[in-house]
Scaffold this motif. Structure first.
Motif, PDB file in Angstrom:
ATOM      1  N   PHE A 186       0.821  -1.203   0.000  1.00  0.00           N
ATOM      2  CA  PHE A 186       0.000   0.000   0.000  1.00  0.00           C
ATOM      3  C   PHE A 186       0.866   1.267   0.000  1.00  0.00           C
ATOM      4  O   PHE A 186       0.492   2.297  -0.582  1.00  0.00           O
ATOM      5  N   SER A 187       2.030   1.179   0.634  1.00  0.00           N
ATOM      6  CA  SER A 187       2.931   2.329   0.633  1.00  0.00           C
ATOM      7  C   SER A 187       3.394   2.651  -0.788  1.00  0.00           C
ATOM      8  O   SER A 187       3.401   3.813  -1.216  1.00  0.00           O
ATOM      9  N   CYS A 188       3.762   1.606  -1.559  1.00  0.00           N
ATOM     10  CA  CYS A 188       4.190   1.814  -2.948  1.00  0.00           C
ATOM     11  C   CYS A 188       3.032   2.305  -3.807  1.00  0.00           C
ATOM     12  O   CYS A 188       3.207   3.174  -4.672  1.00  0.00           O
ATOM     13  N   CYS A 189       1.843   1.765  -3.579  1.00  0.00           N
ATOM     14  CA  CYS A 189       0.663   2.229  -4.320  1.00  0.00           C
ATOM     15  C   CYS A 189       0.427   3.716  -4.070  1.00  0.00           C
ATOM     16  O   CYS A 189       0.213   4.505  -5.003  1.00  0.00           O
ATOM     17  N   GLY A 190       0.464   4.085  -2.799  1.00  0.00           N
ATOM     18  CA  GLY A 190       0.228   5.487  -2.459  1.00  0.00           C
ATOM     19  C   GLY A 190       1.282   6.404  -3.041  1.00  0.00           C
ATOM     20  O   GLY A 190       0.963   7.491  -3.551  1.00  0.00           O
ATOM     21  N   ALA A 191       2.553   5.987  -2.971  1.00  0.00           N
ATOM     22  CA  ALA A 191       3.628   6.816  -3.519  1.00  0.00           C
ATOM     23  C   ALA A 191       3.483   6.966  -5.029  1.00  0.00           C
ATOM     24  O   ALA A 191       3.718   8.041  -5.592  1.00  0.00           O
ATOM     25  N   GLY A 192       3.084   5.869  -5.705  1.00  0.00           N
ATOM     26  CA  GLY A 192       2.868   5.944  -7.145  1.00  0.00           C
ATOM     27  C   GLY A 192       1.747   6.903  -7.495  1.00  0.00           C
ATOM     28  O   GLY A 192       1.856   7.710  -8.428  1.00  0.00           O
ATOM     29  N   LEU A 193       0.642   6.827  -6.745  1.00  0.00           N
ATOM     30  CA  LEU A 193      -0.477   7.737  -6.990  1.00  0.00           C
ATOM     31  C   LEU A 193      -0.077   9.192  -6.744  1.00  0.00           C
ATOM     32  O   LEU A 193      -0.455  10.099  -7.497  1.00  0.00           O
ATOM     33  N   GLN A 194       0.706   9.427  -5.707  1.00  0.00           N
ATOM     34  CA  GLN A 194       1.133  10.788  -5.425  1.00  0.00           C
ATOM     35  C   GLN A 194       2.073  11.321  -6.506  1.00  0.00           C
ATOM     36  O   GLN A 194       2.016  12.497  -6.861  1.00  0.00           O
ATOM     37  N   SER A 195       2.937  10.466  -7.042  1.00  0.00           N
ATOM     38  CA  SER A 195       3.814  10.892  -8.138  1.00  0.00           C
ATOM     39  C   SER A 195       2.990  11.249  -9.369  1.00  0.00           C
ATOM     40  O   SER A 195       3.253  12.260 -10.030  1.00  0.00           O
ATOM     41  N   LEU A 196       1.991  10.410  -9.677  1.00  0.00           N
ATOM     42  CA  LEU A 196       1.140  10.691 -10.830  1.00  0.00           C
ATOM     43  C   LEU A 196       0.240  11.897 -10.595  1.00  0.00           C
ATOM     44  O   LEU A 196      -0.288  12.475 -11.548  1.00  0.00           O
ATOM     45  N   THR A 197       0.054  12.266  -9.344  1.00  0.00           N
ATOM     46  CA  THR A 197      -0.717  13.467  -9.043  1.00  0.00           C
ATOM     47  C   THR A 197       0.162  14.713  -9.104  1.00  0.00           C
ATOM     48  O   THR A 197      -0.234  15.752  -9.643  1.00  0.00           O
ATOM     49  N   GLY A 198       1.357  14.617  -8.546  1.00  0.00           N
ATOM     50  CA  GLY A 198       2.233  15.790  -8.450  1.00  0.00           C
ATOM     51  C   GLY A 198       2.945  16.144  -9.737  1.00  0.00           C
ATOM     52  O   GLY A 198       3.096  17.329 -10.066  1.00  0.00           O
ATOM     53  N   ALA A 199       3.415  15.133 -10.489  1.00  0.00           N
ATOM     54  CA  ALA A 199       4.196  15.407 -11.694  1.00  0.00           C
ATOM     55  C   ALA A 199       3.414  16.215 -12.733  1.00  0.00           C
ATOM     56  O   ALA A 199       3.944  17.190 -13.277  1.00  0.00           O
ATOM     57  N   PRO A 200       2.162  15.871 -13.053  1.00  0.00           N
ATOM     58  CA  PRO A 200       1.442  16.682 -14.039  1.00  0.00           C
ATOM     59  C   PRO A 200       1.245  18.131 -13.595  1.00  0.00           C
ATOM     60  O   PRO A 200       1.286  19.045 -14.419  1.00  0.00           O
ATOM     61  N   ARG A 201       1.044  18.348 -12.298  1.00  0.00           N
ATOM     62  CA  ARG A 201       0.873  19.721 -11.831  1.00  0.00           C
ATOM     63  C   ARG A 201       2.177  20.502 -11.933  1.00  0.00           C
ATOM     64  O   ARG A 201       2.159  21.709 -12.209  1.00  0.00           O
TER      65      ARG A 201
END
Length: 1091
Positions: A523-538
């Motif tokens: 779940f930690s890796c899932c969350g980090a992946g989601l946060q990267s995909l959220t932050g990088a486009p912004r």
């Protein structure tokens, strides 16, 4: 009391001069046109064209230096001979060539013209403190996939000591970066954008764009790494049976795993992208769940370590000899066992033998060695730490062995790769492990990224970030030591836990169950992946909306609510590249490069601002120093090349290309960045150094002051002059483009600015790199004089003046134009500056032209520093003139040895490393022709007539002034009666005085007109005209078809009375030539034969 001087007439009657036509004043006759006297090449009426010795025009010993200079051929240059020798005498001196002279939301919202319209929402007061707003987000971002999946393997491979070195290096790097970041973050408000905002506003748009995109790429590849970590946990430890590709043979397992990672990684990326696209708010709400998973996993590890001191868990490891076996396909670590008093073989036997029979043929190493069972986790008190102090690196395929076990080597090892041994899947070495480990210390920007949500950002960001780094550093250092102290070395080096039945190695240490770590890390890796995909486009959207990278403009758009749709698509595409690589160990060094480059520039930004001491640099965080920032930057750069020198070069190349692209496209943002301050300091230092001594001859190049004339609408009259300057300079050295407007600056300010804009526009069109300077002056003469004297700064001053020939000087009624030209020539000579005068400049080639086969002809008459030699060489560096050949002509007199001159000149050019054809032109002493005599006479008659016209014009102006004064006399007398006193001075004209003066001037004018037709030309002028005519004949004969002719420019006469004659001499000298560049040296050597 001030004295007043007035001019008033004495007579107050109604008397008027007979020429008066009315009360308003005199009627002024139209000005006479300038006479144009025609001449022809015919013998004149004063002689037969062959003057004899008795002629006063030949033998006159006037005080004109005729006795100092013998001969007529070079009379035009005779005043130059004292300082500039003839080429023939120069070549004699240079015969041995040894005596040459050596010489996302920002406070600049007004700049953001793109993006969707934003509706104003009520401002909520930020309420997050240091713990929730900075510390925990940083902790969550720093601790992640590498800790759970690779740290045990790094400790086993590198050993405790080298692992500690890796941790200390990387954590020191991030700590120093955090100190620099804290200083920048507390130097004013940092809107959303984090490191990109800080770097771009500190180092400028070029560095900001380059590093911002690197940070974006690092964040994007971090998303790939987290997704790969998620899939590795899923397929290796949770549901291995879900694998699509299954290996039939052991040697195919690695490839099958990579293919599974690609398929599942792509599916996971697609799913995560959809989640981010549809409901990013849910990602933020789940952040607390992901943080809890990380914290619980860390606590489970420490609990497990403590438990091993009392009750080590039972995870047996099966060794064959000293080799570690994969514990997947057998239950018991035995070759044979007793069942009902019968010896039977085990599953392990079947893996090494061709049949389960006792007499089967088995692997040689299996036959020679016994199997041994050891505990995978001996515990804290076992002393296993001694075995794990040092590393055990090896190539791909090297077997994981326990050095303390007895082993009998086999003769044949070719079958080892097919046996169920635990082996290295990649070649291991120290620098590789640094690159793989570094992503586990990234994430320190999480606090600065949300500074808008903090109650006191300037307090929370430094404290929270530094405390998070200190906490994670402690966790990593303690983990390295505890892993080495608790776990057997062969298990540590077992990357995928094959020796412990496919369990996660760090999981078998955890308490109460390995599943705590497996589920938590998943779940930690899932969350980090989601946060990267959220932050990088912004982040990409923020860069795009800044407008500094034009081709990214499309990614600044998004959905109606501002969500970056297009940026998310690009991020997903780049993420897919990392997923197709499929190996966590290969992706980690890539994102390490980009993060290290980002941290490098954060440190540089802080150091730069500190050293420059810019007035706006006032951080509230005081515990920083430029030396710490430089140390951090050096550490970042070192880690880049330690991790992977080729990845480092690629990352630097990408950043360099982006930097040059932004610079090329011309970033128009002005953010008050430190690079401008650095440029100013560097420029000041360089100017002070240049001031210390003049440039050496080897470094001399023309630093040009280009004097432009403007039209009535303030546009450039001769744009080809700018083109020629571009071709001559090729972007090197100094170019100052100057012009003058008549008037005062107070009245001409708007026109000066308009002229500057027009000139800058023309410079851009003609690709002239330099500075523009337009001054307002009471007259053009003084304005150009001021430019020549004051243009430039310190040692960065011009040494050459370039101007156009005044082509209309004969047609102009006003002599000011050619007088200004001659005075400019005199001033450049007095200032020891070179002068270039382009004649017929509008026929010069543009930058788009490509001259074909042709020549650049140099007519070297007098030596004035070698500028004539240097200019063609510089011109031929430009593509316009590249195909032209250089020809050098020099003039020999009767007493010169032409053959020896040519040899000496060829040798001189050889030592100068110049390729040119050489020709010596002989100019024999010849009698002065009637044509020359006639032309000189016409020139002097014209000059005299112009003087008479000027006197007549002056007289008419004086008469008009007198009538005006008389008409206003009565009014002036009435007004001044009360003020009249002993201090008043009357400057008056009486009627008789006026008439007498006028008649005298008219009589003189009539006598002057009669004298014009009886005058005889001056001997000196005749000889100079003879030089001009003869030299022109030779030059036209040899160089009429040349693309460009360079010619020594004679100096103006020392007696200013002959200025107009000087212009006529130059006109005759250049007659019949298309493109001519007159060259006058600055009085110093500009070219040398020495290296």
């Amino acid at each position: 009391m001030s004295d007043r001087f007035v001019v008033v007439p004495v007579g107050q009657g109604n008397e008027q001069c007979s020429e008066s036509k009315g009360a308003e004043g005199y009627s002024i006759e139209p000005q006479d046109a300038v006479p144009v006297l025609e001449y022809s090449r015919e013998p004149n009426r004063y002689g037969d064209g062959m003057p004899k010795e008795s002629s006063p025009f030949i033998n006159n010993t006037d005080n004109d230096k005729g006795n100092l200079y013998d001969g007529k051929n070079m009379a035009l240059f005779e005043e130059e001979m004292d300082s500039n020798p003839m080429v023939s005498s120069l070549l004699n001196k240079l015969a041995n060539y040894t005596n040459l002279t050596q010489g996302v939301k920002e406070h600049e919202e007004a700049d953001d013209d793109e993006g969707p319209a934003k509706t104003k929402k009520p401002v909520k007061s930020p309420a997050l403190g240091t713990l929730i707003g900075v510390y925990l987000p940083c902790l969550q971002n720093i601790l992640g996939v590498i800790l759970f999946l690779r740290l045990t393997w790094i400790v086993g491979t590198a050993g405790i000591m080298e692992s500690l070195a890796i941790v200390v290096m990387t954590c020191s790097c991030t700590m120093l970066t955090a100190i620099s970041m804290s200083a920048i973050a507390t130097n004013g408000v940092v809107p959303a954008g984090g490191s990109y905002y800080m770097i771009s506003r500190s180092l400028g748009p070029e560095f900001g764009g380059a590093v911002g995109l690197c940070f974006y790429l690092g964040t994007t590849f971090a998303g790939s790494m987290y997704i790969l970590g998620t899939i590795e946990i899923l397929l290796t430890y949770i549901v291995p049976s879900a694998a699509i590709f299954k290996a039939e043979k052991k040697e195919d397992e690695a490839e099958a795993l990579l293919n599974n990672m690609r398929v599942y990684g792509t599916c996971c990326l697609t799913l995560m992208s959809l989640v981010v696209f549809v409901g990013v708010k849910y990602v933020n709400k789940l952040a607390l769940v992901f943080l809890a998973c990380v914290i619980l996993s860390i606590l489970a590890i420490y609990a497990g370590v403590i438990k091993t001191a009392f009750e080590p868990p039972d995870f047996p490891i099966c060794l064959l000899g000293n080799r570690t076996l994969q514990n997947h396909n057998f239950d018991q670590c035995l070759k044979t066992m007793e069942v009902d008093n019968v010896t039977v073989t085990t599953k392990l036997w079947s893996l090494f033998c061709d049949s389960p029979d006792l007499n089967a043929t088995c692997n040689e190493y299996f036959t020679l060695n016994n199997v041994t069972v050891i505990q995978g986790i001996p515990g804290l008190t076992s002393g296993v730490i001694r075995d794990n102090i040092w590393g055990d690196y090896g190539p791909n395929g090297m077997l994981v062995e326990n050095k303390h076990q007895v082993s009998e080597p086999a003769a044949d090892t070719s079958q080892d790769i097919y046996m169920p041994y635990v082996a290295n899947d990649i070649t291991t070495f120290f620098t590789l492990l640094v690159g793989i480990y570094f992503p586990s210390v990234t994430g320190i920007m999480a606090g600065s990224n949300r500074s808008g949500d903090l109650r006191d950002a300037q307090k929370s960001i430094p404290i929270g970030t530094i405390m998070a780094i200190a906490t994670t550093t402690f966790i990593y250092i303690s983990s390295v030591i505890l892993f080495g102290a608790c776990i057997e070395g062969v298990v540590l080096r077992d990357k995928f836990g094959d020796s412990v039945k496919g369990n996660l190695v760090i999981g078998i240490l955890a308490w109460p169950s390995p599943w705590v770590i497996v589920i938590g890390s998943f779940f930690s890796c899932c969350g980090a992946g989601l946060q990267s995909l959220t932050g990088a486009p912004r982040l990409l959207q923020a860069i795009a909306r800044d407008g500094i990278v034009p081709f990214l403009q499309v990614f600044g758009h998004g959905k109606a609510n501002g969500e970056p749709t297009w940026a998310l698509l690009l991020t997903g595409g780049i993420c897919e590249i990392g997923i197709l690589i499929a190996s966590l160990d290969a992706v980690a060094p890539i994102l390490s490069m980009f993060f290290l480059m980002c941290y490098l520039f954060v440190n540089l930004a802080c150091a730069l601002q500190t050293l420059l001491r810019t007035p706006n640099w006032r951080p509230r965080f005081k515990f920083y120093h430029w030396a710490l920032s430089f140390l951090g930057a050096s550490l970042c750069l070192s880690l880049m090349f330690i991790s992977s020198w080729y990845y480092a070069l690629v990352a630097m190349l990408i950043a360099g290309c982006i930097y040059k692209y932004i610079e090329y496209r011309g970033a128009e943002k002005e953010w008050g960045d430190g690079i401008n301050g650095l440029s100013l300091n560097a420029a000041r230092y360089a100017l002070i150094r240049l001031e210390e001594a003049p440039p050496h001859t080897k470094n001399w190049r023309p630093q040009i002051l280009l004097l432009l004339n403007l039209d009535s609408d303030h546009t450039v009259k001769h744009p080809r002059l700018l083109s020629f300057c571009t071709q001559l300079k090729a972007g090197k050295g100094l170019t100052i483009v100057g012009s003058v407007l008549e008037g005062t600056y107070m009245t001409k300010e708007a026109e000066v600015k308009k002229a500057e804009q027009n000139i800058k526009s023309s410079m851009t069109t003609e690709r002239t790199k330099g500075f523009c300077h337009v001054v307002a002056s009471s007259n053009l003469r003084d304005g150009f004089s001021h430019l020549i004297q004051t243009a430039g700064l310190g040692g960065m001053k011009h040494n050459t003046v370039l101007m156009a020939w005044p082509g209309t000087w004969k047609q102009s009624n006003d002599p000011v134009s050619w007088k200004n030209f001659i005075e400019t020539v005199r001033e450049t000579t007095a200032a020891h500056q070179a002068l270039l005068v382009a004649k017929n400049v509008d026929s010069f080639p543009t930058n788009a032209d490509r001259l074909g086969q042709g020549t650049i002809d140099v007519w070297w008459v007098v030596h004035d520093g070698g500028l004539l030699m240097l200019l063609p060489f510089l011109l031929r560096q430009h593509k316009v003139w590249r195909k032209c050949k250089m020809r050098i002509f020099t003039v020999a007199n009767m007493d010169d040895n032409s053959i020896q001159m040519k040899k000496d000149l060829q040798m001189f050019l050889y030592h100068l490393r110049l390729d040119a054809e050489v020709e010596v032109v002989e100019m024999h002493d010849s009698d002065i022709s009637a044509f020359t005599y006639e032309k000189t006479l016409v020139m002097e008659q014209r000059s005299q007539m112009l003087k008479q016209m000027q006197l007549s014009r002056t007289e008419r102006e004086r008469e008009a002034q007198l009538i005006h004064d008389r008409n206003t006399a009565s009014h002036a007398a009435l007004n001044d009666k009360a003020d009249a006193g002993p201090d008043r001075v009357h400057m008056t004209w009486t009627k008789d005085k006026f008439l007498t003066e006028r008649n005298r001037n008219r009589a003189e004018a009539n006598m002057g007109v009669r004298d014009i037709f009886n005058m005889k030309p001056n001997q000196s002028n005749v000889r100079r005209m003879h030089t001009a005519v003869k030299l022109n004949e030779v030059v036209v004969n040899k160089s009429q078809g040349a693309h460009l002719v360079l010619l020594n420019m004679p100096g103006p006469p020392k007696n200013r009375g002959g200025d107009e004659n000087y212009m006529e001499f130059l006109e005759v000298l250049l007659e019949g030539l298309n493109r001519v560049l007159l060259v006058r040296g600055g009085g110093r050597e500009v070219i040398t034969i020495y290296s």
